[in-house]
Design an enzyme around this catalytic site. Structure first.
Site, PDB file in Angstrom:
ATOM      1  CE  LYS A  72     -15.959  55.694 -40.980  1.00  0.00           C
ATOM      2  NZ  LYS A  72     -16.268  54.269 -41.117  1.00  0.00           N
ATOM      3  CG  ASP A 108     -15.228  51.409 -38.755  1.00  0.00           C
ATOM      4  OD1 ASP A 108     -16.236  51.463 -38.023  1.00  0.00           O
ATOM      5  OD2 ASP A 108     -14.976  52.266 -39.621  1.00  0.00           O
TER       6      ASP A 108
HETATM    7  P1  NDP Z   1     -15.974  53.926 -49.986  1.00  0.00           P
HETATM    8  O1  NDP Z   1     -16.650  54.967 -50.806  1.00  0.00           O
HETATM    9  O2  NDP Z   1     -14.623  54.192 -49.424  1.00  0.00           O
HETATM   10  O3  NDP Z   1     -15.852  52.570 -50.889  1.00  0.00           O
HETATM   11  C1  NDP Z   1     -16.929  52.117 -51.649  1.00  0.00           C
HETATM   12  C2  NDP Z   1     -16.612  50.759 -52.274  1.00  0.00           C
HETATM   13  O4  NDP Z   1     -17.788  50.317 -52.974  1.00  0.00           O
HETATM   14  C3  NDP Z   1     -15.474  50.785 -53.309  1.00  0.00           C
HETATM   15  O5  NDP Z   1     -14.760  49.583 -53.233  1.00  0.00           O
HETATM   16  C4  NDP Z   1     -16.247  50.912 -54.633  1.00  0.00           C
HETATM   17  O6  NDP Z   1     -15.536  50.385 -55.733  1.00  0.00           O
HETATM   18  C5  NDP Z   1     -17.438  50.020 -54.335  1.00  0.00           C
HETATM   19  N1  NDP Z   1     -18.561  50.318 -55.212  1.00  0.00           N
HETATM   20  C6  NDP Z   1     -19.355  51.439 -55.188  1.00  0.00           C
HETATM   21  N2  NDP Z   1     -20.288  51.346 -56.163  1.00  0.00           N
HETATM   22  C7  NDP Z   1     -20.089  50.162 -56.797  1.00  0.00           C
HETATM   23  C8  NDP Z   1     -20.745  49.496 -57.874  1.00  0.00           C
HETATM   24  N3  NDP Z   1     -21.800  50.032 -58.489  1.00  0.00           N
HETATM   25  N4  NDP Z   1     -20.287  48.271 -58.248  1.00  0.00           N
HETATM   26  C9  NDP Z   1     -19.225  47.715 -57.618  1.00  0.00           C
HETATM   27  N5  NDP Z   1     -18.562  48.288 -56.588  1.00  0.00           N
HETATM   28  C10 NDP Z   1     -18.992  49.504 -56.185  1.00  0.00           C
HETATM   29  O7  NDP Z   1     -17.025  53.544 -48.854  1.00  0.00           O
HETATM   30  P2  NDP Z   1     -16.712  52.838 -47.420  1.00  0.00           P
HETATM   31  O8  NDP Z   1     -15.705  51.780 -47.657  1.00  0.00           O
HETATM   32  O9  NDP Z   1     -16.442  53.868 -46.396  1.00  0.00           O
HETATM   33  O10 NDP Z   1     -18.145  52.192 -47.054  1.00  0.00           O
HETATM   34  C11 NDP Z   1     -18.656  51.111 -47.804  1.00  0.00           C
HETATM   35  C12 NDP Z   1     -19.913  50.571 -47.157  1.00  0.00           C
HETATM   36  O11 NDP Z   1     -19.648  50.022 -45.882  1.00  0.00           O
HETATM   37  C13 NDP Z   1     -21.019  51.623 -46.950  1.00  0.00           C
HETATM   38  O12 NDP Z   1     -22.229  51.060 -47.399  1.00  0.00           O
HETATM   39  C14 NDP Z   1     -21.048  51.832 -45.457  1.00  0.00           C
HETATM   40  O13 NDP Z   1     -22.351  52.154 -44.993  1.00  0.00           O
HETATM   41  C15 NDP Z   1     -20.635  50.453 -44.955  1.00  0.00           C
HETATM   42  N6  NDP Z   1     -20.043  50.505 -43.603  1.00  0.00           N
HETATM   43  C16 NDP Z   1     -20.665  49.827 -42.590  1.00  0.00           C
HETATM   44  C17 NDP Z   1     -20.145  49.837 -41.328  1.00  0.00           C
HETATM   45  C18 NDP Z   1     -20.841  49.091 -40.222  1.00  0.00           C
HETATM   46  O14 NDP Z   1     -20.565  49.389 -39.054  1.00  0.00           O
HETATM   47  N7  NDP Z   1     -21.683  48.128 -40.534  1.00  0.00           N
HETATM   48  C19 NDP Z   1     -18.904  50.576 -40.988  1.00  0.00           C
HETATM   49  C20 NDP Z   1     -18.301  51.238 -42.139  1.00  0.00           C
HETATM   50  C21 NDP Z   1     -18.878  51.195 -43.383  1.00  0.00           C
HETATM   51  P3  NDP Z   1     -14.545  51.320 -56.613  1.00  0.00           P
HETATM   52  O15 NDP Z   1     -13.234  51.337 -55.886  1.00  0.00           O
HETATM   53  O16 NDP Z   1     -14.483  50.633 -57.917  1.00  0.00           O
HETATM   54  O17 NDP Z   1     -15.185  52.681 -56.698  1.00  0.00           O
END
Ligand code: NDP
Length: 283
Positions: A72, A108
């Protein structure tokens, strides 16, 4: 589905793409509107993203494309221009061909706002929201809430610096929105800011049923509303915990539906057949 010399093509660029519900949803939309078009998942590794975008440029019968994880943000410099929504989100989930150019859009945030209204009956204006996470999805959600008039956002993320970076971006674009930052950890409590109306999970925690709780779920209490962007499993661990604590809570299927509906409308100029798309997602 009839494929012939006039069939238009639409794609989902991602890596992996096998889990996605977008092909079923968009193909159902094409069927419901009698559009001679197909929507195909296209697994593109990061090393081949540039080549894939060149491929889109060469396709004169291109209807459009969606972009998902992990492309993205990486796709942004490969496109000719961005819409204000994509600019604000710093990421593209929809590519629209316009007069020989590829325009990057991001539906989104708009999809999230419609889902919020539809399913939790809340408007962004004057809302206090906690956003868990600071990745790409958090950015789209935070920017759309701020631009739609939310008055305060708390960004809680495991990596505090990432939330601080996002907070700076939101306040520089929407100075009227108060943004604060917290570190998210397993003992973090949702009841520390009683004026919060909605808690949104944008982290990927909950995708696996074995994921440990993201924070202290016992701190959830009505009337807090909970929106979990995760939609698989349909009853995510957070949705289940919130319901147990008496909160209204929904998963991210509505956002998926509405971001897809906006993409369909951008590509075709027609209203999206929401019922058919919703039905395909349920299936
Ligand atoms: P990114 O990889 O950009 O971000 C992931 C986020 O999750 C970060 O803030 C990360 O924190 C956090 N994270 C990951 N593992 C952990 C953990 N074990 N404990 C705490 N925090 C954690 O992903 P996206 O933002 O692109 O997507 C995130 C979610 O949103 C996905 O599950 C995706 O499927 C969903 N989504 C759903 C959509 C919908 O239409 N319903 C649209 C877009 C996304 P840190 O910064 O510390 O690594």
């Amino acid at each position: 589905m009839q494929i012939d010399g006039h069939t238009r093509l639409a794609f989902l660029l991602g890596y992996p793409v096998g889990h996605s519900r977008s092909p079923a949803m968009q193909q159902a939309a094409f069927r419901a509107t009698d559009l001679n078009a197909v929507y195909l998942p296209w697994a593109v590794s990061p090393a081949h993203l540039r080549g894939a975008v060149s491929g889109l440029r060469a396709m004169e019968n291109l209807l459009g494309a969606n972009v998902t994880v992990p492309h993205k943000e990486a796709v942004v410099p490969l496109l000719d221009r961005l819409t204000p929504d994509a600019e604000a989100a710093g990421a593209v989930n929809t590519i629209v061909p316009r007069e020989g150019a590829l325009v990057g859009d991001n539906t989104d945030g708009a999809g999230f706002l419609i889902a919020l209204q539809d399913e939790l009956a809340v408007e962004a204006a004057d809302l206090h929201v906690v956003i868990l996470g600071a990745g790409g999805a958090a950015r789209a959600v935070a920017m759309s809430l701020a631009r739609a008039g939310a008055c305060a956002l708390i960004l809680a993320n495991r990596t505090r610096e990432r939330a601080e970076r996002l907070a700076r971006e939101v306040t520089s674009r929407v100075p009227g929105c108060r943004v604060s930052v917290e570190r998210l950890h397993p003992r973090w409590r949702a009841d520390a800011s009683p004026e919060t109306g909605v808690l949104v999970n944008t982290t990927s925690v909950g995708l696996r049923p074995t994921d440990p709780p993201l924070f202290d779920y016992e701190s959830l209490a009505s009337p807090l509303l909970v929106y979990d962007l995760i939609y698989h499993p349909p009853e995510t661990p957070l949705v289940r915990a919130a319901a147990r604590q008496g909160c209204r809570a929904v998963n991210g299927l509505g956002m998926l539906l509405h971001q897809g509906a906006f993409a369909f409308e951008r590509w075709t100029g027609r209203p999206a057949p929401l019922a058919a798309m919703r039905e395909a997602l349920r299936g």
